[in-house]
Design a protein around this motif. Sequence first.
Motif, mmCIF file in Angstrom:
data_model
loop_
_atom_site.group_PDB
_atom_site.id
_atom_site.type_symbol
_atom_site.label_atom_id
_atom_site.label_comp_id
_atom_site.label_asym_id
_atom_site.label_seq_id
_atom_site.Cartn_x
_atom_site.Cartn_y
_atom_site.Cartn_z
ATOM 1 N N HIS A 1 0.846 -1.194 0.000
ATOM 2 C CA HIS A 1 0.000 0.000 0.000
ATOM 3 C C HIS A 1 0.885 1.250 0.000
ATOM 4 O O HIS A 1 1.853 1.335 0.759
ATOM 5 C CB HIS A 1 -0.904 -0.007 1.234
ATOM 6 N N PRO A 2 0.598 2.240 -0.838
ATOM 7 C CA PRO A 2 1.479 3.411 -0.946
ATOM 8 C C PRO A 2 1.477 4.331 0.268
ATOM 9 O O PRO A 2 2.379 5.163 0.404
ATOM 10 C CB PRO A 2 0.929 4.140 -2.176
ATOM 11 N N GLN A 3 0.482 4.209 1.152
ATOM 12 C CA GLN A 3 0.417 5.096 2.306
ATOM 13 C C GLN A 3 0.419 4.378 3.650
ATOM 14 O O GLN A 3 0.757 4.984 4.664
ATOM 15 C CB GLN A 3 -0.875 5.949 2.246
ATOM 16 N N LEU A 4 0.059 3.104 3.660
ATOM 17 C CA LEU A 4 -0.203 2.424 4.917
ATOM 18 C C LEU A 4 0.916 1.486 5.340
ATOM 19 O O LEU A 4 1.478 0.749 4.526
ATOM 20 C CB LEU A 4 -1.498 1.614 4.825
ATOM 21 N N PHE A 5 1.201 1.529 6.616
ATOM 22 C CA PHE A 5 1.972 0.478 7.272
ATOM 23 C C PHE A 5 0.982 -0.210 8.204
ATOM 24 O O PHE A 5 0.503 0.377 9.181
ATOM 25 C CB PHE A 5 3.135 1.075 8.048
ATOM 26 N N ALA A 6 0.661 -1.455 7.898
ATOM 27 C CA ALA A 6 -0.365 -2.179 8.646
ATOM 28 C C ALA A 6 0.169 -3.543 9.038
ATOM 29 O O ALA A 6 0.849 -4.213 8.251
ATOM 30 C CB ALA A 6 -1.639 -2.333 7.808
ATOM 31 N N PHE A 7 -0.138 -3.951 10.269
ATOM 32 C CA PHE A 7 0.314 -5.269 10.712
ATOM 33 C C PHE A 7 -0.615 -5.799 11.802
ATOM 34 O O PHE A 7 -1.404 -5.060 12.393
ATOM 35 C CB PHE A 7 1.759 -5.238 11.205
ATOM 36 N N VAL B 1 -2.958 -3.045 13.659
ATOM 37 C CA VAL B 1 -2.422 -1.686 13.615
ATOM 38 C C VAL B 1 -2.489 -1.180 12.186
ATOM 39 O O VAL B 1 -1.948 -1.816 11.263
ATOM 40 C CB VAL B 1 -0.972 -1.651 14.130
ATOM 41 N N LEU B 2 -3.134 -0.040 11.987
ATOM 42 C CA LEU B 2 -3.272 0.588 10.674
ATOM 43 C C LEU B 2 -2.721 2.003 10.795
ATOM 44 O O LEU B 2 -3.222 2.806 11.580
ATOM 45 C CB LEU B 2 -4.735 0.635 10.236
ATOM 46 N N ALA B 3 -1.694 2.346 10.030
ATOM 47 C CA ALA B 3 -1.032 3.640 10.167
ATOM 48 C C ALA B 3 -0.871 4.301 8.806
ATOM 49 O O ALA B 3 -0.311 3.700 7.885
ATOM 50 C CB ALA B 3 0.332 3.474 10.827
ATOM 51 N N ASN B 4 -1.340 5.531 8.696
ATOM 52 C CA ASN B 4 -1.291 6.291 7.452
ATOM 53 C C ASN B 4 -0.075 7.213 7.462
ATOM 54 O O ASN B 4 -0.078 8.273 8.071
ATOM 55 C CB ASN B 4 -2.569 7.113 7.294
ATOM 56 N N PHE B 5 0.990 6.809 6.782
ATOM 57 C CA PHE B 5 2.225 7.581 6.702
ATOM 58 C C PHE B 5 2.142 8.640 5.601
ATOM 59 O O PHE B 5 2.971 8.678 4.696
ATOM 60 C CB PHE B 5 3.407 6.655 6.409
ATOM 61 N N SER B 6 1.163 9.514 5.687
ATOM 62 C CA SER B 6 1.066 10.570 4.673
ATOM 63 C C SER B 6 0.197 11.705 5.190
ATOM 64 O O SER B 6 -0.565 11.541 6.155
ATOM 65 C CB SER B 6 0.474 10.023 3.369
#
Length: 567
Positions: A508-514, A525-530
């Motif tokens: 995913h171009p914006q998300l770091f999810a695990f 965990v869902l994180a929007n790095f933008s």
Amino acid sequence: MADMASPADSSSASRTSGADGGTGPGWWRSAVVYQVYPRSFADGNGDGVGDLRGIRQHLDHLEWLGVDVLWISPVYPSPMADNGYDVSDYLDVDPTYGTLGELDALIAEVHLRGMKLVLDLVVNHTSDQHPWFKESSSSPESTRRDWYWWREEPNNWGSFFSGPAWTYCEGRAAHYLHLFTKEQPDLNWENPEVRQAVYEVMRWWLDRGIDGFRMDVVNLISKDPDLPDAPVLPGQRFGNMRRSVIDGPRVHEFLAAMHREVVDRYDRDLLLVGETGETTVEEGRRYTDPARRELDMVLHYEHVEIDHGTIKWDVRPFDLDRLRDRLAAWQTGLADVGWNSLYWDNHDQPRALSRYGDDGRWRTESAKLLATVLHLQRGTPFVYQGDEIGMTNYPFASIDDVDDVEAVNYYHEAIAAGAEPEEVMDSLRAMCRDNGRTPMQWDAATPDAGFTTGTPWLAINPNYTELNVAAQIDDDDSVLSHYRRLIRLRHEDPIVVDGDFSLLADSHPQLFAFRRRHESGQLVVLANFSSEEADLGELVEECVGELVIGNGGGAVLAPWEARVYRQ
């Protein structure tokens, strides 16, 4: 972003995780480490430099935050060529920081608060003012002539801090090896007398009551004894010696012997953390495999080098794919053997908020996101002073503002090679170690952020008037409160400590999810790095259960929002 739901507040976050109460074997798995860089934490005597008295004055802050371990960067006597990482006496305290008695008092006070204290062990090299080196350099017949690396004709190695890795000494009529500054000669660990001397230093401090060591550049202690010439990279003057010094041929043997000769002889559970720059996941497994009895965890560099080109000063744009891949590789690589350290910042790194987040409009949101992503991975989190309030890089105007010897050396070398000064300064603004060394920002009501009543040794970041501990401590929605709750969550939820790790949406171009999965449940965990909204797509199916962190449900994450569900 709303802070995490939590149990009723208390005077300090709980430190009672695990069946053994956080004191038995492997206690550090559920612990949180807080690094203090003494020069910059708090000045207790008004001379402009942080000290042990200043640390003691702020133990309430660390207890309130809930951290378990206090790691103190070097306070040993030193000429300060590299701000204390050039040690001239391993068995005392530099007057800049106080006295040995004050350190003893600090150890006792830390223990009374239910915390542990770890010191830096810097034994890849000493200061050139250490008695060992003075004797070794005095004559070829010295009793310590082989305690350091000497060669009449040096090889072509370059120092990590620019320039050659060898310096000529008149007394020996030979060159000595220094992988860092010329004031930091490398010890020769091939010599068993050197190893025994290090063991004695470790025992001396452990007998005073400390709880372990963070071991500086410990994966460099074993060199290829042939000291071969190294390949010269394009644009470089000296050979790149990394293949000959990183994870060297006897490093695991040396560490196992250290554990056997020192750590195993104590009847309490100690902590050994190794700084292992540029090591690999496979080597990390070997270092931290409990069966090998070498280190408890390693501080690796891969995730803090994603914005480096061929050298650290060749600054590249933030790349979420690289960050996600590197973090996930270490999570999965050490899943069945060993243990991870989790960190964004330390005294050698610029501020992650300015590198990987948005330190402008979305400063608070991205600081919380970075904290959430870090603390909810599998491993032991390290909080570097100022992380907990979202400190940022410093706006250096010119090289005159810079103290860091590595940065100053690079600046002058680059200018001499024809680089444009402002372009070099742009690199330093992004990567200079001083970004992480500016003084701690305690309040806005007193001069110099409450750090000192004197003239600070390094300039205070001008944003301290709005970004400081006092402004956040009573704000339930602050970065500081968010860190405190994350620490409590680690202490109270076995999923955070013992759950396995699996990556979600790995492209995913914006998300770091695990996902963290444990027999007691799982966390997603869902994180929007933008700085733009992020559509969750198929990940919206994961948005079920108790919302632990986030503003609410829905198929879109707000800019820099981290959302966590317990299922």
